[in-house]
Design a protein around this motif. Structure first.
Motif, mmCIF file in Angstrom:
data_model
loop_
_atom_site.group_PDB
_atom_site.id
_atom_site.type_symbol
_atom_site.label_atom_id
_atom_site.label_comp_id
_atom_site.label_asym_id
_atom_site.label_seq_id
_atom_site.Cartn_x
_atom_site.Cartn_y
_atom_site.Cartn_z
ATOM 1 N N MET A 1 0.827 -1.207 0.000
ATOM 2 C CA MET A 1 0.000 0.000 0.000
ATOM 3 C C MET A 1 0.863 1.260 0.000
ATOM 4 O O MET A 1 0.435 2.285 -0.464
ATOM 5 C CB MET A 1 -0.922 -0.043 1.220
ATOM 6 C CG MET A 1 -1.900 1.082 1.286
ATOM 7 S SD MET A 1 -3.331 0.759 0.264
ATOM 8 C CE MET A 1 -4.431 2.007 0.844
ATOM 9 N N LYS A 2 2.098 1.188 0.525
ATOM 10 C CA LYS A 2 2.977 2.353 0.559
ATOM 11 C C LYS A 2 3.197 2.927 -0.838
ATOM 12 O O LYS A 2 3.128 4.129 -1.025
ATOM 13 C CB LYS A 2 4.314 1.990 1.197
ATOM 14 C CG LYS A 2 4.254 1.908 2.686
ATOM 15 C CD LYS A 2 4.962 3.095 3.280
ATOM 16 C CE LYS A 2 5.136 2.927 4.755
ATOM 17 N NZ LYS A 2 4.232 3.722 5.530
ATOM 18 N N ALA A 3 3.494 2.066 -1.807
ATOM 19 C CA ALA A 3 3.716 2.550 -3.170
ATOM 20 C C ALA A 3 2.449 3.202 -3.703
ATOM 21 O O ALA A 3 2.502 4.228 -4.373
ATOM 22 C CB ALA A 3 4.159 1.408 -4.073
ATOM 23 N N ASP A 4 1.284 2.623 -3.394
ATOM 24 C CA ASP A 4 0.027 3.205 -3.844
ATOM 25 C C ASP A 4 -0.196 4.576 -3.208
ATOM 26 O O ASP A 4 -0.670 5.493 -3.862
ATOM 27 C CB ASP A 4 -1.143 2.286 -3.531
ATOM 28 C CG ASP A 4 -1.134 1.014 -4.368
ATOM 29 O OD1 ASP A 4 -1.728 0.039 -3.913
ATOM 30 O OD2 ASP A 4 -0.542 1.026 -5.455
ATOM 31 N N HIS A 95 -14.880 3.305 -6.315
ATOM 32 C CA HIS A 95 -14.655 1.974 -5.750
ATOM 33 C C HIS A 95 -13.252 1.445 -6.039
ATOM 34 O O HIS A 95 -12.627 0.828 -5.193
ATOM 35 C CB HIS A 95 -15.698 0.978 -6.269
ATOM 36 C CG HIS A 95 -17.086 1.324 -5.824
ATOM 37 N ND1 HIS A 95 -17.476 1.261 -4.514
ATOM 38 C CD2 HIS A 95 -18.163 1.768 -6.521
ATOM 39 C CE1 HIS A 95 -18.741 1.636 -4.411
ATOM 40 N NE2 HIS A 95 -19.174 1.952 -5.621
ATOM 41 N N LYS A 96 -12.759 1.684 -7.220
ATOM 42 C CA LYS A 96 -11.440 1.176 -7.594
ATOM 43 C C LYS A 96 -10.314 1.944 -6.894
ATOM 44 O O LYS A 96 -9.222 1.432 -6.708
ATOM 45 C CB LYS A 96 -11.268 1.270 -9.115
ATOM 46 C CG LYS A 96 -10.003 0.641 -9.623
ATOM 47 C CD LYS A 96 -9.950 0.665 -11.137
ATOM 48 C CE LYS A 96 -8.638 0.060 -11.622
ATOM 49 N NZ LYS A 96 -8.524 0.120 -13.062
ATOM 50 N N TYR A 97 -10.606 3.186 -6.504
ATOM 51 C CA TYR A 97 -9.605 4.047 -5.881
ATOM 52 C C TYR A 97 -10.087 4.419 -4.472
ATOM 53 O O TYR A 97 -10.977 5.258 -4.336
ATOM 54 C CB TYR A 97 -9.384 5.302 -6.733
ATOM 55 C CG TYR A 97 -8.957 4.941 -8.134
ATOM 56 C CD1 TYR A 97 -7.646 4.577 -8.397
ATOM 57 C CD2 TYR A 97 -9.871 4.932 -9.180
ATOM 58 C CE1 TYR A 97 -7.252 4.224 -9.675
ATOM 59 C CE2 TYR A 97 -9.477 4.588 -10.458
ATOM 60 C CZ TYR A 97 -8.177 4.233 -10.702
ATOM 61 O OH TYR A 97 -7.787 3.878 -11.963
ATOM 62 N N PRO A 98 -9.518 3.817 -3.439
ATOM 63 C CA PRO A 98 -10.022 3.993 -2.066
ATOM 64 C C PRO A 98 -9.552 5.299 -1.422
ATOM 65 O O PRO A 98 -8.830 5.295 -0.415
ATOM 66 C CB PRO A 98 -9.442 2.773 -1.349
ATOM 67 C CG PRO A 98 -8.146 2.521 -2.063
ATOM 68 C CD PRO A 98 -8.413 2.869 -3.496
ATOM 69 N N ILE A 126 -7.663 10.590 -10.995
ATOM 70 C CA ILE A 126 -7.706 9.214 -11.499
ATOM 71 C C ILE A 126 -6.804 9.073 -12.724
ATOM 72 O O ILE A 126 -6.064 8.103 -12.834
ATOM 73 C CB ILE A 126 -9.170 8.794 -11.804
ATOM 74 C CG1 ILE A 126 -9.948 8.646 -10.497
ATOM 75 C CG2 ILE A 126 -9.191 7.478 -12.602
ATOM 76 C CD1 ILE A 126 -11.447 8.473 -10.698
ATOM 77 N N GLN A 127 -6.849 10.037 -13.626
ATOM 78 C CA GLN A 127 -5.979 9.995 -14.799
ATOM 79 C C GLN A 127 -4.509 9.979 -14.395
ATOM 80 O O GLN A 127 -3.702 9.250 -14.968
ATOM 81 C CB GLN A 127 -6.253 11.179 -15.731
ATOM 82 C CG GLN A 127 -7.554 11.058 -16.470
ATOM 83 C CD GLN A 127 -7.833 12.280 -17.328
ATOM 84 O OE1 GLN A 127 -7.225 13.333 -17.190
ATOM 85 N NE2 GLN A 127 -8.795 12.139 -18.235
ATOM 86 N N GLN A 128 -4.141 10.777 -13.415
ATOM 87 C CA GLN A 128 -2.759 10.809 -12.937
ATOM 88 C C GLN A 128 -2.353 9.465 -12.321
ATOM 89 O O GLN A 128 -1.233 8.995 -12.504
ATOM 90 C CB GLN A 128 -2.544 11.941 -11.928
ATOM 91 C CG GLN A 128 -2.460 13.302 -12.537
ATOM 92 C CD GLN A 128 -1.266 13.413 -13.486
ATOM 93 O OE1 GLN A 128 -0.146 13.037 -13.162
ATOM 94 N NE2 GLN A 128 -1.521 13.937 -14.659
ATOM 95 N N LEU A 129 -3.277 8.856 -11.573
ATOM 96 C CA LEU A 129 -2.980 7.539 -10.990
ATOM 97 C C LEU A 129 -2.756 6.500 -12.080
ATOM 98 O O LEU A 129 -1.841 5.686 -11.979
ATOM 99 C CB LEU A 129 -4.132 7.083 -10.086
ATOM 100 C CG LEU A 129 -4.234 7.724 -8.724
ATOM 101 C CD1 LEU A 129 -5.480 7.211 -7.994
ATOM 102 C CD2 LEU A 129 -2.999 7.474 -7.892
ATOM 103 N N ILE A 130 -3.577 6.542 -13.106
ATOM 104 C CA ILE A 130 -3.433 5.601 -14.217
ATOM 105 C C ILE A 130 -2.094 5.808 -14.922
ATOM 106 O O ILE A 130 -1.391 4.854 -15.236
ATOM 107 C CB ILE A 130 -4.609 5.734 -15.203
ATOM 108 C CG1 ILE A 130 -5.900 5.232 -14.535
ATOM 109 C CG2 ILE A 130 -4.339 4.982 -16.503
ATOM 110 C CD1 ILE A 130 -7.178 5.582 -15.300
ATOM 111 N N LEU A 131 -1.715 7.057 -15.146
ATOM 112 C CA LEU A 131 -0.445 7.365 -15.805
ATOM 113 C C LEU A 131 0.767 6.931 -14.973
ATOM 114 O O LEU A 131 1.796 6.580 -15.529
ATOM 115 C CB LEU A 131 -0.343 8.869 -16.095
ATOM 116 C CG LEU A 131 -1.257 9.406 -17.169
ATOM 117 C CD1 LEU A 131 -1.144 10.928 -17.238
ATOM 118 C CD2 LEU A 131 -0.926 8.790 -18.523
ATOM 119 N N SER A 132 0.606 6.938 -13.648
ATOM 120 C CA SER A 132 1.744 6.590 -12.789
ATOM 121 C C SER A 132 1.986 5.089 -12.689
ATOM 122 O O SER A 132 2.998 4.659 -12.161
ATOM 123 C CB SER A 132 1.558 7.185 -11.385
ATOM 124 O OG SER A 132 0.515 6.510 -10.706
#
Length: 133
Positions: A1-4, A95-98, A126-132
């Protein structure tokens, strides 16, 4: 979870830096986990405690979700607290992103525009999370 959490913090800081706060009547934004752990805060006036806002955001969204279940509603898309001095909008990311977002706006904010801005912040996050990944 740290990386997330690290990816989420980076994404939130990036998205927060792109928002024109005065134009959108926003004073503060906080991204938090569902359990109230601060991920990122954008508070140029240094008015608020990120830890306390994160904890309260988590608690209020949990209460709203519980109340919704009592009346057979599913989830909580958004919670708005309105006062004479301004509004606070609490927004689960999905839901996918807590994660949860808390946005504090001043009394001059136009609610419809502010909600649109909050939804845009969530979408960009969300777009930034997907890109990362």
């Amino acid at each position: 979870m740290k990386a997330d959490l690290a990816s989420a913090a980076f994404a939130a800081r990036h998205v927060f830096s792109q928002i024109d706060l005065p134009q959108n009547s926003i004073s503060t934004m906080v991204m938090t986990t569902l359990d109230g752990q601060e991920i990122a805060i954008h508070d140029p006036g240094h008015k608020y405690s990120a830890a306390r806002l994160s904890a309260m955001t988590s608690s209020l969204v949990a209460i709203a979700r519980s109340l919704g279940k009592e009346v057979d509603f599913d989830g909580c898309d958004r919670l708005v607290l309105e006062t004479p001095k301004g509004k606070i909008i609490f927004r689960p990311i999905g839901h996918k992103y807590p994660f949860l977002l808390c946005v504090v706006v001043n009394q001059d904010a136009i609610l419809g525009h502010t909600i649109w801005t909050v939804d845009k912040i969530v979408s960009n996050f969300i777009q930034q999370l997907i890109l990362s990944h």
